[in-house]
Motif scaffolding. Sequence first.
Motif, PDB file in Angstrom:
ATOM      1  N   MET A 198       0.820  -1.218   0.000  1.00 55.41           N
ATOM      2  CA  MET A 198       0.000   0.000   0.000  1.00 55.41           C
ATOM      3  C   MET A 198       0.858   1.275   0.000  1.00 55.41           C
ATOM      4  SD  MET A 198      -3.482   0.259   2.222  1.00 55.41           S
ATOM      5  CE  MET A 198      -2.633  -0.383   3.634  1.00 55.41           C
ATOM      6  N   LEU A 199       1.953   1.208   0.782  1.00 58.95           N
ATOM      7  CA  LEU A 199       2.823   2.382   0.879  1.00 58.95           C
ATOM      8  C   LEU A 199       3.651   2.552  -0.400  1.00 58.95           C
ATOM      9  CD1 LEU A 199       4.358   4.640   2.499  1.00 58.95           C
ATOM     10  CD2 LEU A 199       5.855   2.820   3.342  1.00 58.95           C
ATOM     11  N   LYS A 200       3.637   3.813  -0.888  1.00 62.53           N
ATOM     12  CA  LYS A 200       4.543   4.139  -1.986  1.00 62.53           C
ATOM     13  C   LYS A 200       5.602   5.077  -1.432  1.00 62.53           C
ATOM     14  CE  LYS A 200       2.199   3.235  -6.128  1.00 62.53           C
ATOM     15  NZ  LYS A 200       1.477   3.663  -7.281  1.00 62.53           N
ATOM     16  N   ILE A 201       6.848   4.779  -1.739  1.00 60.30           N
ATOM     17  CA  ILE A 201       7.921   5.580  -1.156  1.00 60.30           C
ATOM     18  C   ILE A 201       9.016   5.822  -2.194  1.00 60.30           C
ATOM     19  CG2 ILE A 201       9.157   3.566  -0.157  1.00 60.30           C
ATOM     20  CD1 ILE A 201       8.770   6.449   2.070  1.00 60.30           C
ATOM     21  N   THR A 242       6.335   0.953  -4.907  1.00 60.66           N
ATOM     22  CA  THR A 242       5.426   0.316  -3.951  1.00 60.66           C
ATOM     23  C   THR A 242       6.264  -0.485  -2.975  1.00 60.66           C
ATOM     24  OG1 THR A 242       3.751   0.170  -5.655  1.00 60.66           O
ATOM     25  CG2 THR A 242       3.449  -1.256  -3.737  1.00 60.66           C
ATOM     26  N   PHE A 243       6.016  -0.285  -1.695  1.00 58.35           N
ATOM     27  CA  PHE A 243       6.817  -0.964  -0.681  1.00 58.35           C
ATOM     28  C   PHE A 243       6.369  -2.416  -0.492  1.00 58.35           C
ATOM     29  CE2 PHE A 243       7.348  -2.214   3.815  1.00 58.35           C
ATOM     30  CZ  PHE A 243       8.735  -2.290   3.819  1.00 58.35           C
ATOM     31  N   THR A 244       7.315  -3.323  -0.667  1.00 56.11           N
ATOM     32  CA  THR A 244       7.055  -4.746  -0.395  1.00 56.11           C
ATOM     33  C   THR A 244       8.098  -5.215   0.605  1.00 56.11           C
ATOM     34  OG1 THR A 244       6.560  -4.904  -2.757  1.00 56.11           O
ATOM     35  CG2 THR A 244       6.607  -6.975  -1.525  1.00 56.11           C
ATOM     36  N   ASP A 280       1.072   7.879   0.289  1.00 57.06           N
ATOM     37  CA  ASP A 280       1.577   8.444  -0.948  1.00 57.06           C
ATOM     38  C   ASP A 280       2.887   9.177  -0.631  1.00 57.06           C
ATOM     39  OD1 ASP A 280       2.074   9.472  -3.407  1.00 57.06           O
ATOM     40  OD2 ASP A 280       0.474  10.972  -3.359  1.00 57.06           O
ATOM     41  N   ASP A 281       3.928   8.418  -0.435  1.00 59.67           N
ATOM     42  CA  ASP A 281       5.248   8.966  -0.124  1.00 59.67           C
ATOM     43  C   ASP A 281       5.194   9.907   1.085  1.00 59.67           C
ATOM     44  OD1 ASP A 281       7.976   9.116  -0.495  1.00 59.67           O
ATOM     45  OD2 ASP A 281       7.873  10.742  -1.970  1.00 59.67           O
ATOM     46  N   ILE A 282       4.438   9.499   2.084  1.00 58.85           N
ATOM     47  CA  ILE A 282       4.370  10.205   3.375  1.00 58.85           C
ATOM     48  C   ILE A 282       4.041  11.690   3.171  1.00 58.85           C
ATOM     49  CG2 ILE A 282       5.500  10.359   5.632  1.00 58.85           C
ATOM     50  CD1 ILE A 282       6.336   7.734   4.949  1.00 58.85           C
ATOM     51  N   ASN A 283       2.882  11.944   2.598  1.00 63.35           N
ATOM     52  CA  ASN A 283       2.527  13.334   2.286  1.00 63.35           C
ATOM     53  C   ASN A 283       1.880  14.021   3.500  1.00 63.35           C
ATOM     54  OD1 ASN A 283       1.613  15.733   1.232  1.00 63.35           O
ATOM     55  ND2 ASN A 283       1.001  14.842  -0.732  1.00 63.35           N
ATOM     56  N   MET A 284       2.724  14.595   4.350  1.00 63.75           N
ATOM     57  CA  MET A 284       2.235  15.209   5.585  1.00 63.75           C
ATOM     58  C   MET A 284       1.448  16.498   5.368  1.00 63.75           C
ATOM     59  SD  MET A 284       2.554  13.342   8.140  1.00 63.75           S
ATOM     60  CE  MET A 284       2.437  11.840   7.226  1.00 63.75           C
ATOM     61  N   PHE A 320      22.216  -5.196   0.235  1.00 66.87           N
ATOM     62  CA  PHE A 320      22.205  -4.636   1.587  1.00 66.87           C
ATOM     63  C   PHE A 320      20.806  -4.157   1.982  1.00 66.87           C
ATOM     64  CE2 PHE A 320      23.747  -0.606   4.001  1.00 66.87           C
ATOM     65  CZ  PHE A 320      23.653  -1.230   5.232  1.00 66.87           C
ATOM     66  N   VAL A 321      20.262  -3.230   1.190  1.00 66.86           N
ATOM     67  CA  VAL A 321      19.017  -2.563   1.576  1.00 66.86           C
ATOM     68  C   VAL A 321      18.089  -2.487   0.368  1.00 66.86           C
ATOM     69  CG1 VAL A 321      18.069  -0.295   2.188  1.00 66.86           C
ATOM     70  CG2 VAL A 321      20.093  -1.145   3.371  1.00 66.86           C
ATOM     71  N   ASN A 322      16.802  -2.717   0.588  1.00 67.10           N
ATOM     72  CA  ASN A 322      15.853  -2.637  -0.536  1.00 67.10           C
ATOM     73  C   ASN A 322      15.373  -1.209  -0.812  1.00 67.10           C
ATOM     74  OD1 ASN A 322      16.021  -5.318  -1.185  1.00 67.10           O
ATOM     75  ND2 ASN A 322      14.313  -5.921   0.131  1.00 67.10           N
ATOM     76  N   TYR A 323      15.121  -0.431   0.236  1.00 67.42           N
ATOM     77  CA  TYR A 323      14.609   0.941   0.027  1.00 67.42           C
ATOM     78  C   TYR A 323      15.470   1.940   0.804  1.00 67.42           C
ATOM     79  CZ  TYR A 323      10.528  -1.657  -1.531  1.00 67.42           C
ATOM     80  OH  TYR A 323       9.700  -2.533  -2.188  1.00 67.42           O
TER      81      TYR A 323
END
Length: 458
Positions: free
Chosen positions: A1-4, A14-16, A358-362, A252-255
């Motif tokens: 659900m999270l897009k980053i 999309t975050f998996t 949606d990419d943490i839209n504060m 090492f890291v995915n995102y």
Amino acid sequence: MLKIQNTLSKKKETFTPIKKSYVGLYTCGPTVYDRAHIGNLRTFVFEDILRRTLEYDGYKVKQVMNITDVEDKIIKRFLKEKKKNISEITKPNTKRFLEDMDELNIEHSEAYPLVTENIDAIISVIKKLIKNGFAYKGDDGSVYFDISKFKKYGKLARIKKVDIKVGARVSADEYGKTEAQDFVLWKSRKGNEPFWKSPFGEGRPGWHIECSALSMKYLGPTFDIHAGGVDLIFPHHDNEIAQSEGATGKKFVNYWVHGEHLLVNGKKMAKSLKNFYTLDDIKKKGFLPIAFRYFTLSAHYRSKLNFTWDALGAAQNTLVNLYREFAYFGFVSNGKKIQTESGEYKKYRKEFLEAVNDDINMPKALSILWRVIGDTLLSGHQKRELLLDFDKVLGLNMGFADELAIPPANVVKLVDQREEKRIHKQFVKADALRDKIEDLEYLIEDTHYGPFVWPKKI
Ligand code: AMP
Ligand code: ZN
């Protein structure tokens, strides 16, 4: 659900997660040579919002934040101030850092490993790098990472091969893009500097290796998300990739997620530029630390944000209005049980969920919050439920609003007396009591539900 936005691909992805319902999150922590400035704190608030968003989405988060308690700046200060032990500098600053985090309502990480307590883990990664042919001992006795051996060196910052000076070495912990060269993993012992024994001789770790060693120790060779401020992309995070992937042979890291800087007069807030403020400066000027948190939410994490006292003041006024509204909704719906899940209620929850994912839209999340407050179809009770739900991500400590709405006993007594006079239409006496209450720094608003009492100033 999270897009980053992933710095690695420069795309919103999309975050998996690697494991279902679980996220491994590593966030580079503070260098405790001094206390954190509010620029650093912007990044830590952003990382907290990221963590809370993941939790809101139902993930269990394991977050690790290292505490850099030995590096160049700490040693410089240790030598200058002629201390017996570096912990005399790092201990009080670590304590104050954790206090700052609490004052900003930042959730605790699952681990805050200190570098000085993990020298063995660091040595073991360096040993692997030597064994795998990525590291060598220089003629100065220090151990360096050979960047020419790591084919994808600089992939995060997209450094061009021509920028890399083959064979040149840098032993400083901090350096810029134009100085991309073999970097130090273990610094050989020098003068009165603190040191540890190792198979490569007495010395101390370079700065970059700690994050590879500590993330591996707590989160394994491959984990989900690594975050930090944009200044860490190069060289620090590219060096972390080279070290970790060089040692384990695994991704090492995915995102990779990076937050933009806090500025002052258009320049990055930094200790070296002497243009910084701490949370104490904010408190000394009469602001709530949490107002700084609200201020940072007014910009997207990938946008630069200019700090001014006026802007902080405006953020505090807005936050206090929010608290007042929240307390007021409680006051008017006190004791009433009203159905919560109307269509309108569900619509706002969905919109909020979409904004944070949606990419943490504060900024968008806050605009939804204010629409909830102004909505005429929702009951006070529903608004409170929504605000409490949103606060799981925003972390604005909505509960504090209810505390503010409970005046001290002497004020409550005067409010009751005034009500008594009003009921008996003794308005002159009632007004005199209102003046007394105002002298005690509380304001009264008469409503259908009785007098709502709120502090004059917060
Ligand atoms: P340090 O204590 O210098 O290692 O920095 C701790 C964190 O603060 C890192 O994630 C940095 O990227 C971040 N940082 C440093 N300066 C700023 C700034 N002006 N605005 C936002 N983040 C910053
Ligand atoms: Zn790091």
